[in-house]
Design an enzyme around this catalytic site. Structure first.
Site, PDB file in Angstrom:
ATOM      1  N   ARG A 109       0.894  -0.980   0.218  1.00  0.00           N
ATOM      2  CA  ARG A 109      -0.074   0.014  -0.034  1.00  0.00           C
ATOM      3  C   ARG A 109       0.850   1.195  -0.103  1.00  0.00           C
ATOM      4  O   ARG A 109       1.957   1.011   0.370  1.00  0.00           O
ATOM      5  CB  ARG A 109      -0.997  -0.055   1.121  1.00  0.00           C
ATOM      6  N   ASN A 111       2.061   4.785   1.581  1.00  0.00           N
ATOM      7  CA  ASN A 111       2.146   5.243   2.879  1.00  0.00           C
ATOM      8  C   ASN A 111       2.104   6.798   2.671  1.00  0.00           C
ATOM      9  O   ASN A 111       1.165   7.220   2.255  1.00  0.00           O
ATOM     10  CB  ASN A 111       3.470   4.799   3.554  1.00  0.00           C
ATOM     11  N   ASN A 157       8.816   6.928   5.347  1.00  0.00           N
ATOM     12  CA  ASN A 157       8.157   7.750   5.691  1.00  0.00           C
ATOM     13  C   ASN A 157       8.615   9.329   5.453  1.00  0.00           C
ATOM     14  O   ASN A 157       9.818   9.301   4.839  1.00  0.00           O
ATOM     15  CB  ASN A 157       7.988   7.516   7.170  1.00  0.00           C
ATOM     16  N   ASP A 207       9.000   8.784  12.104  1.00  0.00           N
ATOM     17  CA  ASP A 207       7.713   8.694  11.173  1.00  0.00           C
ATOM     18  C   ASP A 207       7.650   9.777  10.268  1.00  0.00           C
ATOM     19  O   ASP A 207       8.704  10.220   9.532  1.00  0.00           O
ATOM     20  CB  ASP A 207       6.476   8.324  12.136  1.00  0.00           C
TER      21      ASP A 207
END
Length: 300
Positions: A109, A111, A157, A207
Protein backbone atom coordinates in the site's frame (compact mmCIF):
# COMPACT_ATOMS: atom_id res chain seq x y z
CA UNK A 1 27.24 29.14 12.89
CA UNK A 2 24.69 29.75 15.69
CA UNK A 3 22.09 27.09 16.35
CA UNK A 4 18.50 27.79 15.27
CA UNK A 5 16.34 29.36 17.95
CA UNK A 6 14.52 27.15 20.44
CA UNK A 7 10.81 26.89 19.62
CA UNK A 8 8.62 26.84 22.76
CA UNK A 9 5.74 24.36 22.64
CA UNK A 10 2.70 24.55 24.92
CA UNK A 11 0.63 21.78 26.44
CA UNK A 12 -1.12 19.36 24.08
CA UNK A 13 -4.88 18.97 23.94
CA UNK A 14 -6.98 16.80 21.59
CA UNK A 15 -8.64 18.71 18.76
CA UNK A 16 -11.80 16.58 19.03
CA UNK A 17 -12.98 13.46 20.87
CA UNK A 18 -12.58 11.42 17.64
CA UNK A 19 -9.84 8.77 17.70
CA UNK A 20 -8.25 7.57 14.46
CA UNK A 21 -6.79 4.19 13.62
CA UNK A 22 -3.75 5.50 11.75
CA UNK A 23 -3.90 9.28 11.52
CA UNK A 24 -1.26 10.73 9.20
CA UNK A 25 -0.35 13.41 6.68
CA UNK A 26 -1.52 16.69 8.27
CA UNK A 27 -1.13 19.45 5.69
CA UNK A 28 -1.56 23.21 6.08
CA UNK A 29 -3.36 24.62 3.03
CA UNK A 30 -3.09 28.11 1.58
CA UNK A 31 -6.44 29.14 3.09
CA UNK A 32 -5.23 28.26 6.60
CA UNK A 33 -7.15 25.01 6.99
CA UNK A 34 -5.46 21.71 7.86
CA UNK A 35 -6.34 18.38 6.26
CA UNK A 36 -5.17 14.90 7.25
CA UNK A 37 -5.87 11.24 6.54
CA UNK A 38 -6.78 8.11 8.46
CA UNK A 39 -4.74 5.79 6.26
CA UNK A 40 -6.28 2.37 6.78
CA UNK A 41 -9.89 3.59 6.71
CA UNK A 42 -9.26 5.57 3.50
CA UNK A 43 -10.61 8.85 4.87
CA UNK A 44 -9.58 12.41 4.10
CA UNK A 45 -10.52 14.75 6.95
CA UNK A 46 -10.42 18.47 7.65
CA UNK A 47 -9.59 19.83 11.08
CA UNK A 48 -12.48 21.63 12.73
CA UNK A 49 -12.83 25.36 12.85
CA UNK A 50 -13.64 27.00 16.15
CA UNK A 51 -17.37 26.92 15.41
CA UNK A 52 -17.94 23.27 14.50
CA UNK A 53 -15.47 21.41 16.72
CA UNK A 54 -15.71 18.27 14.57
CA UNK A 55 -13.60 16.60 11.91
CA UNK A 56 -15.17 17.02 8.48
CA UNK A 57 -14.96 14.04 6.11
CA UNK A 58 -13.94 15.23 2.64
CA UNK A 59 -13.50 11.80 1.04
CA UNK A 60 -13.91 8.14 2.00
CA UNK A 61 -12.14 5.71 -0.32
CA UNK A 62 -12.50 1.91 -0.40
CA UNK A 63 -8.72 1.50 -0.02
CA UNK A 64 -5.94 2.98 2.12
CA UNK A 65 -5.23 6.67 1.64
CA UNK A 66 -1.63 7.62 2.39
CA UNK A 67 -1.73 11.38 1.84
CA UNK A 68 -3.08 14.12 -0.41
CA UNK A 69 -1.94 17.37 -1.99
CA UNK A 70 -4.27 20.11 -3.25
CA UNK A 71 -4.84 20.12 -7.00
CA UNK A 72 -5.37 23.85 -7.34
CA UNK A 73 -8.19 25.82 -5.72
CA UNK A 74 -11.45 23.90 -5.94
CA UNK A 75 -10.06 21.28 -8.34
CA UNK A 76 -9.79 18.40 -5.89
CA UNK A 77 -6.80 16.43 -4.75
CA UNK A 78 -3.85 14.43 -5.90
CA UNK A 79 -3.74 11.35 -3.71
CA UNK A 80 -1.52 8.41 -2.85
CA UNK A 81 -4.10 5.67 -2.45
CA UNK A 82 -4.03 1.87 -2.58
CA UNK A 83 -0.96 1.25 -4.76
CA UNK A 84 -1.70 4.16 -7.09
CA UNK A 85 -1.47 7.86 -7.60
CA UNK A 86 -4.95 9.23 -8.18
CA UNK A 87 -6.89 12.39 -8.92
CA UNK A 88 -9.87 12.98 -6.64
CA UNK A 89 -12.49 15.54 -7.56
CA UNK A 90 -13.71 18.26 -5.20
CA UNK A 91 -16.16 15.86 -3.51
CA UNK A 92 -13.66 13.03 -3.12
CA UNK A 93 -14.53 10.78 -6.06
CA UNK A 94 -11.65 9.06 -7.87
CA UNK A 95 -11.65 10.24 -11.47
CA UNK A 96 -8.27 8.92 -12.62
CA UNK A 97 -5.49 6.73 -11.24
CA UNK A 98 -2.28 4.99 -12.24
CA UNK A 99 -0.52 2.22 -10.37
CA UNK A 100 3.06 2.39 -9.22
CA UNK A 101 5.49 -0.44 -9.98
CA UNK A 102 5.06 -3.47 -7.74
CA UNK A 103 7.88 -4.45 -5.41
CA UNK A 104 8.64 -7.95 -4.16
CA UNK A 105 7.39 -8.77 -0.68
CA UNK A 106 3.65 -9.38 -0.83
CA UNK A 107 0.62 -7.11 -0.75
CA UNK A 108 1.49 -3.42 -0.57
CA UNK A 109 0.00 0.00 0.00
CA UNK A 110 0.90 3.64 -0.25
CA UNK A 111 2.23 5.20 2.92
CA UNK A 112 3.16 8.88 3.27
CA UNK A 113 3.44 11.35 0.37
CA UNK A 114 4.21 15.00 -0.34
CA UNK A 115 4.24 17.41 -3.27
CA UNK A 116 7.28 19.50 -4.24
CA UNK A 117 7.32 23.11 -5.42
CA UNK A 118 7.34 22.04 -9.07
CA UNK A 119 4.02 20.17 -8.73
CA UNK A 120 5.44 16.64 -8.61
CA UNK A 121 4.12 14.21 -6.02
CA UNK A 122 6.44 11.85 -4.15
CA UNK A 123 5.10 8.83 -2.25
CA UNK A 124 6.42 5.79 -0.46
CA UNK A 125 5.04 2.27 -0.70
CA UNK A 126 5.45 -0.53 1.83
CA UNK A 127 4.33 -4.11 2.33
CA UNK A 128 1.45 -4.63 4.73
CA UNK A 129 3.68 -7.03 6.65
CA UNK A 130 6.61 -4.54 6.52
CA UNK A 131 8.80 -7.09 4.72
CA UNK A 132 12.44 -6.04 4.65
CA UNK A 133 13.43 -4.22 1.44
CA UNK A 134 9.91 -4.27 -0.01
CA UNK A 135 9.34 -0.50 0.16
CA UNK A 136 10.08 2.12 -2.48
CA UNK A 137 9.82 5.83 -3.24
CA UNK A 138 7.85 6.85 -6.34
CA UNK A 139 7.41 10.15 -8.20
CA UNK A 140 4.38 11.32 -10.17
CA UNK A 141 5.16 13.94 -12.82
CA UNK A 142 2.90 16.51 -14.48
CA UNK A 143 2.68 14.41 -17.67
CA UNK A 144 1.09 11.60 -15.63
CA UNK A 145 4.15 9.36 -15.72
CA UNK A 146 5.24 7.48 -12.61
CA UNK A 147 8.87 6.68 -11.78
CA UNK A 148 10.25 4.39 -9.11
CA UNK A 149 12.95 6.68 -7.72
CA UNK A 150 14.39 4.51 -4.97
CA UNK A 151 13.81 0.87 -4.02
CA UNK A 152 15.13 -1.44 -1.32
CA UNK A 153 13.44 0.53 1.46
CA UNK A 154 11.22 -1.05 4.12
CA UNK A 155 8.87 1.54 5.68
CA UNK A 156 9.45 4.84 3.84
CA UNK A 157 8.09 7.82 5.71
CA UNK A 158 8.15 11.57 5.33
CA UNK A 159 9.01 12.51 2.67
CA UNK A 160 9.64 16.22 3.22
CA UNK A 161 11.42 19.04 1.41
CA UNK A 162 13.63 21.85 2.63
CA UNK A 163 12.08 25.31 2.21
CA UNK A 164 14.12 25.98 -0.95
CA UNK A 165 13.12 22.60 -2.41
CA UNK A 166 16.72 21.56 -3.02
CA UNK A 167 16.81 18.83 -0.36
CA UNK A 168 14.52 15.83 0.09
CA UNK A 169 14.35 14.16 3.50
CA UNK A 170 13.18 10.56 3.72
CA UNK A 171 12.75 8.30 6.74
CA UNK A 172 12.93 4.52 6.74
CA UNK A 173 11.10 3.81 9.97
CA UNK A 174 12.13 0.16 10.10
CA UNK A 175 15.79 1.15 10.24
CA UNK A 176 15.40 4.26 12.38
CA UNK A 177 17.00 6.49 9.77
CA UNK A 178 16.34 9.84 8.16
CA UNK A 179 18.39 10.50 5.02
CA UNK A 180 18.78 13.55 2.81
CA UNK A 181 19.13 13.80 -0.97
CA UNK A 182 20.01 16.72 -3.20
CA UNK A 183 17.21 17.34 -5.73
CA UNK A 184 17.88 18.63 -9.24
CA UNK A 185 15.21 21.35 -9.65
CA UNK A 186 14.88 20.71 -13.38
CA UNK A 187 14.91 16.91 -13.66
CA UNK A 188 14.01 15.93 -10.05
CA UNK A 189 16.92 13.49 -10.05
CA UNK A 190 18.30 12.64 -6.61
CA UNK A 191 21.97 12.63 -5.65
CA UNK A 192 24.37 13.07 -2.71
CA UNK A 193 22.56 10.65 -0.41
CA UNK A 194 23.56 11.12 3.23
CA UNK A 195 22.43 10.03 6.67
CA UNK A 196 21.03 12.94 8.70
CA UNK A 197 20.17 11.14 11.94
CA UNK A 198 19.33 7.74 13.36
CA UNK A 199 16.95 6.95 16.22
CA UNK A 200 17.86 4.17 18.63
CA UNK A 201 15.20 1.40 18.39
CA UNK A 202 14.74 1.55 22.16
CA UNK A 203 13.60 5.17 21.76
CA UNK A 204 11.12 4.57 18.91
CA UNK A 205 11.40 5.18 15.18
CA UNK A 206 11.15 8.26 12.94
CA UNK A 207 7.76 8.56 11.24
CA UNK A 208 6.23 11.53 9.43
CA UNK A 209 7.98 14.88 9.47
CA UNK A 210 7.97 18.47 8.32
CA UNK A 211 10.68 21.07 7.78
CA UNK A 212 10.29 24.50 9.35
CA UNK A 213 11.17 27.90 7.91
CA UNK A 214 14.66 27.66 9.45
CA UNK A 215 15.29 24.38 7.64
CA UNK A 216 15.00 22.24 10.78
CA UNK A 217 13.33 18.82 10.70
CA UNK A 218 10.44 18.06 13.06
CA UNK A 219 10.13 14.26 13.27
CA UNK A 220 7.34 12.27 14.94
CA UNK A 221 8.92 9.43 16.92
CA UNK A 222 6.58 6.45 16.63
CA UNK A 223 6.59 4.34 19.80
CA UNK A 224 8.54 7.01 21.63
CA UNK A 225 5.76 9.43 22.47
CA UNK A 226 7.67 12.52 21.36
CA UNK A 227 8.47 14.96 18.60
CA UNK A 228 12.12 15.73 17.92
CA UNK A 229 13.55 18.76 16.13
CA UNK A 230 16.86 18.37 14.33
CA UNK A 231 19.15 20.74 12.48
CA UNK A 232 19.72 20.04 8.75
CA UNK A 233 23.04 18.47 9.80
CA UNK A 234 21.30 16.08 12.20
CA UNK A 235 21.97 17.74 15.56
CA UNK A 236 19.13 17.16 18.04
CA UNK A 237 17.81 20.59 19.03
CA UNK A 238 14.62 19.81 20.95
CA UNK A 239 12.56 16.90 22.21
CA UNK A 240 8.88 17.46 22.96
CA UNK A 241 6.85 14.87 24.88
CA UNK A 242 3.50 13.91 23.33
CA UNK A 243 0.70 12.34 25.42
CA UNK A 244 0.24 9.48 22.95
CA UNK A 245 2.42 6.46 22.32
CA UNK A 246 2.47 6.59 18.54
CA UNK A 247 2.77 10.11 17.08
CA UNK A 248 2.81 9.78 13.31
CA UNK A 249 3.25 13.20 11.68
CA UNK A 250 3.69 16.91 12.31
CA UNK A 251 2.22 20.13 10.94
CA UNK A 252 3.24 23.69 11.85
CA UNK A 253 0.71 26.47 11.29
CA UNK A 254 2.54 29.43 12.83
CA UNK A 255 0.14 29.30 15.75
CA UNK A 256 -0.07 25.59 16.56
CA UNK A 257 1.91 22.40 16.39
CA UNK A 258 -0.51 19.76 15.05
CA UNK A 259 0.39 16.11 15.69
CA UNK A 260 -1.49 13.10 14.33
CA UNK A 261 -1.31 9.84 16.28
CA UNK A 262 -2.36 6.20 15.88
CA UNK A 263 -4.18 3.64 17.96
CA UNK A 264 -3.27 0.91 15.43
CA UNK A 265 -1.61 -2.13 16.98
CA UNK A 266 -2.01 -1.03 20.58
CA UNK A 267 -3.59 -3.75 22.75
CA UNK A 268 -4.62 -1.18 25.36
CA UNK A 269 -4.75 2.34 23.83
CA UNK A 270 -4.48 5.26 26.18
CA UNK A 271 -7.09 8.03 26.24
CA UNK A 272 -5.28 10.15 23.62
CA UNK A 273 -3.88 7.40 21.39
CA UNK A 274 -5.37 8.01 17.94
CA UNK A 275 -6.20 11.64 18.74
CA UNK A 276 -5.25 14.65 16.66
CA UNK A 277 -3.35 16.84 19.11
CA UNK A 278 -2.70 20.57 19.17
CA UNK A 279 -0.20 22.66 21.15
CA UNK A 280 0.64 26.35 20.94
CA UNK A 281 3.80 26.91 18.90
CA UNK A 282 4.94 29.88 16.82
CA UNK A 283 7.21 27.91 14.47
CA UNK A 284 6.27 28.17 10.81
CA UNK A 285 6.63 25.97 7.75
CA UNK A 286 5.61 26.45 4.12
CA UNK A 287 2.02 25.59 3.26
CA UNK A 288 1.45 22.35 1.35
CA UNK A 289 2.51 22.68 -2.26
CA UNK A 290 -0.15 22.08 -4.90
CA UNK A 291 0.24 19.42 -7.54
CA UNK A 292 0.44 20.52 -11.15
CA UNK A 293 -3.15 21.09 -12.40
CA UNK A 294 -2.25 19.31 -15.63
CA UNK A 295 -2.31 16.04 -13.68
CA UNK A 296 -6.08 16.29 -13.71
CA UNK A 297 -6.05 16.17 -17.50
CA UNK A 298 -3.08 13.88 -18.15
CA UNK A 299 -3.61 10.49 -19.75
CA UNK A 300 -2.79 7.53 -17.56
Amino acid sequence: MPLPAHQPVGAFTPVTNVRLELGEGPRLLADGTVVLVDILTGRLLRLPDEETGTLTELAHLPEPLGAVAPLGAGHGWAAATGVSFAVLDAVGRTIRSTEVSHQAGGAQRMNDAVCDSAGRMWAGTMAYNAAEGSGALHRWDADGSVTCVLDGLTIPNGPAFSPDGHTLYLADSAHGTVEAFAVDPRTAELSDRRLVFRVDPEEGSPDGMTVDAEGCIWSAIWGGGRIRRYSPQGQLLQSVDVPAQQPTAVCLTGRDLIVTTASYGLPDPGPWDGAVLRAACAATAPVAFSTDPSLAESSV
